[in-house]
Design a protein around this motif. Structure first.
Motif, short mmCIF file in Angstrom:
data_model
loop_
_atom_site.label_atom_id
_atom_site.label_comp_id
_atom_site.label_asym_id
_atom_site.label_seq_id
_atom_site.Cartn_x
_atom_site.Cartn_y
_atom_site.Cartn_z
N GLU A 66 6.06 -3.07 -11.69
CA GLU A 66 5.87 -3.48 -13.15
C GLU A 66 7.17 -4.59 -13.44
OE1 GLU A 66 4.61 -0.66 -15.73
OE2 GLU A 66 2.91 -0.35 -14.84
N LYS A 67 8.22 -3.88 -13.23
CA LYS A 67 9.44 -4.75 -13.37
C LYS A 67 9.55 -6.03 -12.76
CE LYS A 67 14.53 -4.28 -13.14
NZ LYS A 67 15.80 -3.39 -12.57
N GLN B 193 7.15 11.46 -7.43
CA GLN B 193 8.34 10.62 -7.70
C GLN B 193 8.29 9.31 -7.33
OE1 GLN B 193 10.20 11.27 -10.41
NE2 GLN B 193 10.93 9.22 -10.20
N VAL B 194 7.97 9.12 -5.91
CA VAL B 194 8.05 7.78 -5.33
C VAL B 194 6.79 6.96 -5.89
CG1 VAL B 194 7.57 6.63 -3.30
CG2 VAL B 194 8.93 8.72 -3.23
N VAL B 195 5.61 7.53 -6.47
CA VAL B 195 4.55 6.87 -7.03
C VAL B 195 5.26 6.16 -8.20
CG1 VAL B 195 2.27 6.77 -8.03
CG2 VAL B 195 2.66 7.90 -5.71
N ARG B 196 5.85 7.09 -9.16
CA ARG B 196 6.27 6.79 -10.46
C ARG B 196 7.42 5.66 -10.35
NH1 ARG B 196 7.12 12.45 -10.68
NH2 ARG B 196 5.47 13.44 -12.11
N ASN B 197 8.07 5.92 -9.23
CA ASN B 197 9.13 4.88 -8.82
C ASN B 197 8.40 3.20 -8.57
OD1 ASN B 197 11.23 6.65 -9.10
ND2 ASN B 197 11.42 6.97 -7.15
N VAL B 198 7.59 3.57 -7.83
CA VAL B 198 6.90 2.31 -7.17
C VAL B 198 6.30 1.57 -8.50
CG1 VAL B 198 4.84 1.33 -5.93
CG2 VAL B 198 6.46 2.86 -4.77
N PHE C 189 0.88 -1.08 0.00
CA PHE C 189 -0.17 0.01 -0.08
C PHE C 189 0.92 1.19 0.03
CE2 PHE C 189 -2.88 -3.22 2.18
CZ PHE C 189 -3.86 -2.83 1.25
N GLU C 190 0.99 1.92 -1.03
CA GLU C 190 1.85 3.04 -1.25
C GLU C 190 1.04 4.37 -0.29
OE1 GLU C 190 4.43 4.28 -1.93
OE2 GLU C 190 4.21 6.37 -2.26
N GLN C 191 1.77 4.67 0.50
CA GLN C 191 1.32 5.81 1.57
C GLN C 191 1.38 7.22 0.82
OE1 GLN C 191 0.61 4.40 4.93
NE2 GLN C 191 0.76 2.84 3.61
#
Length: 605
Positions: A152-153, A142-147, A123-125
């Motif tokens: 996906e990877k 940016q953290v959401v983009r990273n997650v 769960f991304e806070q």
């Protein structure tokens, strides 16, 4: 006196396997174990232009006096470009560094760990109060983009969890606006790894109905935001809603009860509600069992929260106890895991993956003092006197996951580490050889491996050493030596005396401070040792003058239980040779074992 070293790698068997890597489904939360993922750590030069040690030092000087966290992350695997040096040093004098989740490499590593341990995802806070500022939005976007990229990877799942703590009177407007941004601009729900449940994207709102949020988030607004996500919003914004609620939610009034009944999933908070196994059992009886019964009756999914321990000494600037709720090597966590699964749940929320502020992080923590700043008050995994690998809590989460997926039985006793290393020092001596009092170390001559059997694997280095002994008395001694310990004494010995065929197997643990630190207590002499001697045809089979198997009590330092280690020995009088080997598996015959391996230790005249 000469020595031979052996490294033994214990494998976790019943819970963790080397099977094909698990890939979680993105269509349901059922049978999943999910972490909370803060992603809030930042460093001044991470490229965000925020120039802060976010959730490390409160924007102040990066030293122990200003620290806001207790457990020290195990930094050994992080890419260099995601790390930044603090003003502290490791015991070896190198700079103590920390990571920034703004940098993709840090988040990539976290999801790699999840993949390696067959874990579902996070769960991304998103704290509503943080994303209202430009700097906060810049970091957390940016953290959401990273997650999104990392999940996906590595084929893990994630979903957004909003925390409305401190969000203020515009919380509902701000939350909806941010959700639209995530859906439209970052396209989170279109990603291959975003978690859905009951046919819709899963979204969590944490904090509804708490005393600290009710003044600005009253029951009417809580009810209306649920209606918006379920009905009023455009279809692309609609979501299945998980409510993070207080553990007393069932005692609240009918107005709030009506709101809770509209939630698709209810997840009562548990962190800090108890601090030992008895408290966990009371929480199970008072909260978990009745909450699940209520949710089942109202066709609401139930997501209990479990946590590994708690410590916020630095965050509270010394006003709270250091290591406030000890982890006890995983026993505290495992007791909760056992309880909730035994109560019949089919989904679990672990708080948290990376929460070091309050000491609940499950990701890789510094295993020993050598991996955290010297002479400073930070936690490492050996804080409770139990030596553990840095990924131990990821291993425990994997074990919980395997049970929830039906791949393992829910056991009351917690599992063993799969990557736990010991050094074994063995030496042979006759009257011509004397063991130095400060003996430590090994001599290398040859090397040989033996094959793993049913979950156990080992590698032996230097399996043989030449020695000359004119005396009839031969003694083989061996030592358990933990790699985190500076000194050791022998734990057991086998004595062979040719005159009367005396055989003695003794076991002991030393009582040095380092050993007490590893084992948690002094155990003294281990009795009830058994030696089985080979006779007749069985003895001739090995061409030996004397042979047998000794059962040695071995203490698991992380579980405080005994297990019999089998020590095979034989003496060839004519050649002046003593052979010594050992194994753990009770299910494999000695003949099969020796057929698949070489004699491990050979002492020759």
């Amino acid at each position: 006196m000469r020595s031979v070293s052996v490294i033994l790698l214990l494998m976790l068997s019943a819970y963790i396997t080397n099977a094909q890597k698990y890939v979680p489904s993105t269509t349901t939360l059922n049978n999943k174990v999910m972490f909370g993922y803060q992603g809030w750590h930042a460093t001044p030069n991470d490229g965000s232009n925020n120039h802060v040690w976010r959730h490390y030092f409160g924007g102040r000087t990066p030293d122990a006096a200003n620290a806001d966290f207790d457990p020290w992350p195990d930094m050994r695997e992080y890419p260099d470009d995601v790390q930044e040096a603090t003003n502290m040093k490791y015991p070896d004098g190198s700079p103590a560094k920390l990571y920034s989740a703004y940098k993709y490499g840090a988040v990539d590593l976290h999801f790699k760990w999840m993949m390696e341990h067959d874990l579902d995802g996070v769960f991304e806070q998103r704290f509503v109060t943080d994303i209202k500022s430009r700097g906060g939005a810049r970091h957390f976007n940016q953290v959401v983009r990273n997650v999104k990229q990392a999940s996906e990877k590595y084929k893990r799942v994630y979903c957004i969890m909003y925390d409305i703590s401190g969000a203020g009177p515009n919380w509902k407007k701000d939350l909806i606006a941010d959700w639209k941004f995530l859906v439209d601009s970052l396209e989170v729900t279109k990603g291959k790894s975003y978690l859905h449940h009951n046919g819709r994207p899963l979204l969590s709102i944490w904090g509804l109905g708490f005393d600290h949020t009710k003044p600005f988030a009253p029951v009417e607004q809580a009810d209306s935001i649920l209606d918006w996500f379920h009905h009023s919003a455009e279809k692309k914004y609609q979501a299945t809603i998980m409510g993070g609620v207080n553990d007393n939610w069932q005692t609240q009034g009918d107005d709030w009860k009506a709101v809770y009944n509209k939630m698709d999933i209810i997840s009562p908070w548990a962190v800090g509600r108890f601090g030992d196994d008895k408290g966990a059992d009371k929480f199970r009886d008072r909260t978990v069992v009745p909450d699940k019964a209520y949710c089942d009756a109202h066709k609401i999914d139930y997501l209990p929260v479990i946590f590994p321990g708690f410590s916020w000494y630095n965050l509270r600037h010394g006003k709270s106890p250091f290591n406030q709720i000890p982890r006890r090597g995983g026993a505290f966590y495992w007791h909760q895991s056992y309880n909730v699964i035994n109560a019949g749940v089919n989904m679990i929320y672990i708080a948290m993956f990376d929460e070091i502020d309050e000491g609940t992080a499950m990701y890789k923590i510094a295993p020993t003092a050598a991996e955290r700043p010297a002479n400073e008050k930070f936690l490492s995994l050996d804080a409770d006197g139990i030596a553990l690998p840095s990924d131990w809590y990821l291993q425990l989460a994997q074990a919980t996951s395997n049970i929830l997926r039906g791949k393992a039985k829910n056991e009351y006793d917690w599992p063993l580490p799969k990557d736990f290393h010991f050094n074994y020092y063995l030496y042979a001596e006759g009257l011509n050889y004397k063991k130095p009092d400060d003996f430590i170390g090994s001599d290398s001559v040859e090397s040989s491996n033996y094959t793993p059997h049913k979950g156990y694997a080992a590698q032996m280095s230097s399996p043989s050493y030449q020695l000359t002994s004119k005396d009839k008395h031969v003694m083989i001694s061996f030592t358990f030596f933990n790699t985190d310990t500076a000194k050791t004494k022998f734990i057991g010995r086998w004595i062979y005396n040719e005159d009367n065929h005396q055989r003695t197997v003794n076991g002991m643990l030393d009582s040095t401070s380092s050993r007490v630190r590893v084992y948690g207590k002094e155990y003294g002499i281990l009795d009830s040792n058994k030696v089985t001697l080979f006779k007749g045809e069985e003895l001739k089979k090995y061409g030996a003058d004397d042979a047998g198997i000794a059962d040695i009590p071995v203490l698991y330092p992380y579980k405080n239980i005994y297990r019999k280690m089998k020590l095979f020995f034989m003496y060839k009088k004519g050649k002046g040779e003593v052979y010594l080997t050992y194994y753990y598996n009770d299910d494999i015959s000695l003949q099969k074992y020796l057929a698949e391996t070489k004699y491990m230790l050979t002492f020759k005249n």
